[in-house]
Design a protein around this motif. Structure first.
Motif, PDB file in Angstrom:
ATOM      1  N   MET A 227       1.275  -0.970  -0.125  1.00  0.00           N
ATOM      2  CA  MET A 227      -0.040  -0.510  -0.060  1.00  0.00           C
ATOM      3  C   MET A 227       1.011   1.342   0.229  1.00  0.00           C
ATOM      4  SD  MET A 227      -2.922   0.911   3.015  1.00  0.00           S
ATOM      5  CE  MET A 227      -4.789   0.417   1.857  1.00  0.00           C
ATOM      6  N   THR A 228       0.855   2.408  -0.903  1.00  0.00           N
ATOM      7  CA  THR A 228       1.176   3.310  -0.932  1.00  0.00           C
ATOM      8  C   THR A 228       0.568   4.431   0.018  1.00  0.00           C
ATOM      9  OG1 THR A 228       2.257   5.396  -2.530  1.00  0.00           O
ATOM     10  CG2 THR A 228       0.323   4.337  -2.812  1.00  0.00           C
ATOM     11  N   GLU A 229       1.260   5.419   0.511  1.00  0.00           N
ATOM     12  CA  GLU A 229       0.619   6.462   1.731  1.00  0.00           C
ATOM     13  C   GLU A 229      -0.116   7.531   0.756  1.00  0.00           C
ATOM     14  OE1 GLU A 229      -0.354   8.120   5.533  1.00  0.00           O
ATOM     15  OE2 GLU A 229       1.048   6.311   4.701  1.00  0.00           O
ATOM     16  N   LEU A 230       0.534   7.701  -0.693  1.00  0.00           N
ATOM     17  CA  LEU A 230      -0.254   9.231  -1.023  1.00  0.00           C
ATOM     18  C   LEU A 230      -0.098   8.589  -3.096  1.00  0.00           C
ATOM     19  CD1 LEU A 230      -0.872  11.325  -0.801  1.00  0.00           C
ATOM     20  CD2 LEU A 230       1.603  12.222  -1.162  1.00  0.00           C
ATOM     21  N   ALA A 231      -1.835   8.762  -3.030  1.00  0.00           N
ATOM     22  CA  ALA A 231      -1.544   8.654  -4.836  1.00  0.00           C
ATOM     23  C   ALA A 231      -2.158  10.162  -4.829  1.00  0.00           C
ATOM     24  CB  ALA A 231      -2.658   7.910  -5.288  1.00  0.00           C
ATOM     25  N   VAL A 232      -1.343  10.686  -6.104  1.00  0.00           N
ATOM     26  CA  VAL A 232      -1.839  12.087  -5.809  1.00  0.00           C
ATOM     27  C   VAL A 232      -1.762  12.204  -7.827  1.00  0.00           C
ATOM     28  CG1 VAL A 232      -0.739  14.576  -6.469  1.00  0.00           C
ATOM     29  CG2 VAL A 232       0.366  13.328  -5.283  1.00  0.00           C
ATOM     30  N   LEU A 233      -2.982  12.348  -7.846  1.00  0.00           N
ATOM     31  CA  LEU A 233      -4.065  12.078  -8.976  1.00  0.00           C
ATOM     32  C   LEU A 233      -4.491  13.539 -10.064  1.00  0.00           C
ATOM     33  CD1 LEU A 233      -5.598  10.498 -10.727  1.00  0.00           C
ATOM     34  CD2 LEU A 233      -7.949  11.025  -9.308  1.00  0.00           C
ATOM     35  N   ASP A 234      -4.381  13.773 -11.352  1.00  0.00           N
ATOM     36  CA  ASP A 234      -4.474  14.796 -11.830  1.00  0.00           C
ATOM     37  C   ASP A 234      -4.622  14.314 -13.602  1.00  0.00           C
ATOM     38  OD1 ASP A 234      -5.014  17.747 -12.684  1.00  0.00           O
ATOM     39  OD2 ASP A 234      -4.209  16.915 -14.260  1.00  0.00           O
ATOM     40  N   PHE A 235      -6.209  15.055 -13.955  1.00  0.00           N
ATOM     41  CA  PHE A 235      -6.734  14.411 -15.136  1.00  0.00           C
ATOM     42  C   PHE A 235      -6.680  15.320 -16.575  1.00  0.00           C
ATOM     43  CE2 PHE A 235     -10.429  11.580 -13.057  1.00  0.00           C
ATOM     44  CZ  PHE A 235      -9.233  10.817 -13.258  1.00  0.00           C
ATOM     45  N   GLU A 236      -6.318  15.470 -18.074  1.00  0.00           N
ATOM     46  CA  GLU A 236      -6.981  16.664 -18.745  1.00  0.00           C
ATOM     47  C   GLU A 236      -7.929  15.715 -19.594  1.00  0.00           C
ATOM     48  OE1 GLU A 236      -5.212  19.309 -18.773  1.00  0.00           O
ATOM     49  OE2 GLU A 236      -3.985  19.049 -16.278  1.00  0.00           O
ATOM     50  N   THR A 237      -8.077  17.141 -19.795  1.00  0.00           N
ATOM     51  CA  THR A 237      -9.755  15.906 -20.260  1.00  0.00           C
ATOM     52  C   THR A 237     -10.137  16.727 -21.830  1.00  0.00           C
ATOM     53  OG1 THR A 237     -10.985  17.579 -19.024  1.00  0.00           O
ATOM     54  CG2 THR A 237     -10.651  15.350 -18.030  1.00  0.00           C
ATOM     55  N   THR A 238     -11.349  16.579 -22.346  1.00  0.00           N
ATOM     56  CA  THR A 238     -11.451  17.009 -24.199  1.00  0.00           C
ATOM     57  C   THR A 238     -12.257  17.992 -23.495  1.00  0.00           C
ATOM     58  OG1 THR A 238     -13.950  15.520 -23.845  1.00  0.00           O
ATOM     59  CG2 THR A 238     -11.246  14.730 -24.603  1.00  0.00           C
ATOM     60  N   GLY A 239     -13.217  18.905 -22.468  1.00  0.00           N
ATOM     61  CA  GLY A 239     -13.837  19.293 -21.047  1.00  0.00           C
ATOM     62  C   GLY A 239     -13.611  19.383 -20.361  1.00  0.00           C
ATOM     63  N   LEU A 240     -15.387  19.943 -19.735  1.00  0.00           N
ATOM     64  CA  LEU A 240     -15.280  19.938 -18.300  1.00  0.00           C
ATOM     65  C   LEU A 240     -15.773  19.727 -17.130  1.00  0.00           C
ATOM     66  CD1 LEU A 240     -14.548  24.171 -17.601  1.00  0.00           C
ATOM     67  CD2 LEU A 240     -13.073  22.307 -17.631  1.00  0.00           C
ATOM     68  N   VAL A 241     -17.010  18.710 -18.663  1.00  0.00           N
ATOM     69  CA  VAL A 241     -18.552  18.039 -17.738  1.00  0.00           C
ATOM     70  C   VAL A 241     -18.242  16.565 -18.757  1.00  0.00           C
ATOM     71  CG1 VAL A 241     -20.860  17.760 -18.615  1.00  0.00           C
ATOM     72  CG2 VAL A 241     -19.803  19.937 -19.737  1.00  0.00           C
ATOM     73  N   PRO A 242     -18.476  16.356 -16.613  1.00  0.00           N
ATOM     74  CA  PRO A 242     -18.533  14.975 -16.512  1.00  0.00           C
ATOM     75  C   PRO A 242     -18.943  13.787 -16.980  1.00  0.00           C
ATOM     76  CG  PRO A 242     -18.321  15.701 -14.591  1.00  0.00           C
ATOM     77  CD  PRO A 242     -18.206  16.848 -15.714  1.00  0.00           C
ATOM     78  N   GLY A 243     -18.775  12.697 -17.726  1.00  0.00           N
ATOM     79  CA  GLY A 243     -19.855  12.023 -18.102  1.00  0.00           C
ATOM     80  C   GLY A 243     -20.336  12.577 -19.568  1.00  0.00           C
ATOM     81  N   GLN A 244     -20.169  13.152 -20.010  1.00  0.00           N
ATOM     82  CA  GLN A 244     -20.072  13.814 -21.441  1.00  0.00           C
ATOM     83  C   GLN A 244     -18.580  14.479 -21.990  1.00  0.00           C
ATOM     84  OE1 GLN A 244     -22.459  17.505 -22.472  1.00  0.00           O
ATOM     85  NE2 GLN A 244     -20.498  18.709 -24.020  1.00  0.00           N
ATOM     86  N   ASP A 245     -18.111  15.001 -21.439  1.00  0.00           N
ATOM     87  CA  ASP A 245     -16.049  14.469 -21.949  1.00  0.00           C
ATOM     88  C   ASP A 245     -15.597  13.870 -21.401  1.00  0.00           C
ATOM     89  OD1 ASP A 245     -16.771  17.754 -23.629  1.00  0.00           O
ATOM     90  OD2 ASP A 245     -17.036  18.416 -21.230  1.00  0.00           O
ATOM     91  N   GLU A 246     -14.573  13.364 -21.841  1.00  0.00           N
ATOM     92  CA  GLU A 246     -13.817  12.770 -21.656  1.00  0.00           C
ATOM     93  C   GLU A 246     -12.562  12.574 -21.065  1.00  0.00           C
ATOM     94  OE1 GLU A 246     -14.760   9.578 -25.198  1.00  0.00           O
ATOM     95  OE2 GLU A 246     -15.197  11.268 -26.105  1.00  0.00           O
ATOM     96  N   VAL A 247     -11.754  12.228 -20.678  1.00  0.00           N
ATOM     97  CA  VAL A 247     -10.198  11.589 -20.422  1.00  0.00           C
ATOM     98  C   VAL A 247      -8.992  12.038 -21.258  1.00  0.00           C
ATOM     99  CG1 VAL A 247      -8.245  10.863 -18.644  1.00  0.00           C
ATOM    100  CG2 VAL A 247     -10.578  11.020 -17.431  1.00  0.00           C
ATOM    101  N   LEU A 248      -8.176  12.035 -21.823  1.00  0.00           N
ATOM    102  CA  LEU A 248      -7.119  12.311 -22.583  1.00  0.00           C
ATOM    103  C   LEU A 248      -5.600  12.070 -22.243  1.00  0.00           C
ATOM    104  CD1 LEU A 248      -7.613  15.413 -24.317  1.00  0.00           C
ATOM    105  CD2 LEU A 248      -7.953  13.721 -25.381  1.00  0.00           C
TER     106      LEU A 248
END
Length: 153
Positions: free
Chosen positions: A1-22
């Motif tokens: 188990m890692t202590e910390l996972a720092v996450l970031d997405f770049e996407t096609t736009g700002l609307v989850p469910g409509q826009d997608e992860v790039l």
């Protein structure tokens, strides 16, 4: 188990469910890269407004796997972390939920954007602005650069 996972997405736009992860990136508490993948959208063939921000063009991701193929691996990484952190974590949480990774099931640390805003009278600021405030300079809107900046904060 890692202590910390720092996450970031770049996407096609700002609307989850409509826009997608790039692009998705995750580093651990030491800065080791756990994931840094570009993703081919399934529904979008162009994203001009987002491209102006993140610099990711359709030709950059045309031969990549769709984000959906990375979901099991990402879920394993995030579930195995004692804490998950993202700058402006509501954005990442909403995209995780849209892709079937229940964000409520993860152990979230404090959102650095919210923490900084609380210390500075409530005004939310961009990752670049806050990093610069602390003397950390980087090229924003690349998921890997963004998670490294978030880890620094």
């Amino acid at each position: 188990m890692t202590e910390l996972a720092v996450l970031d997405f770049e996407t096609t736009g700002l609307v989850p469910g409509q826009d997608e992860v790039l692009q998705v990136a995750v580093v651990d508490e030491t800065g080791a890269v756990l994931m840094n993948e570009y993703c081919r959208p399934q529904r979008h063939t162009a994203w001009a407004d987002a491209q102006k921000v993140n610099g990711i063009a359709p030709q950059d991701v045309c031969g990549k796997s769709p984000f959906e193929a990375l979901v099991p691996r990402l879920q394993e990484i995030l579930s195995g972390a004692r804490r998950v952190v993202a700058y402006n974590d509501g954005f990442e949480k909403a995209f995780l939920d849209a892709y079937g990774i229940p964000s409520r099931g993860l152990r979230w640390g404090e959102d650095p954007m919210a923490a900084f805003a609380q210390q500075m009278g409530g005004q939310k600021r961009s990752l670049s602005a806050v990093a610069s405030f602390f003397g950390y300079e980087f090229e924003a809107h690349d998921a890997l650069a963004d998670v490294r900046a978030t880890l620094y904060l």
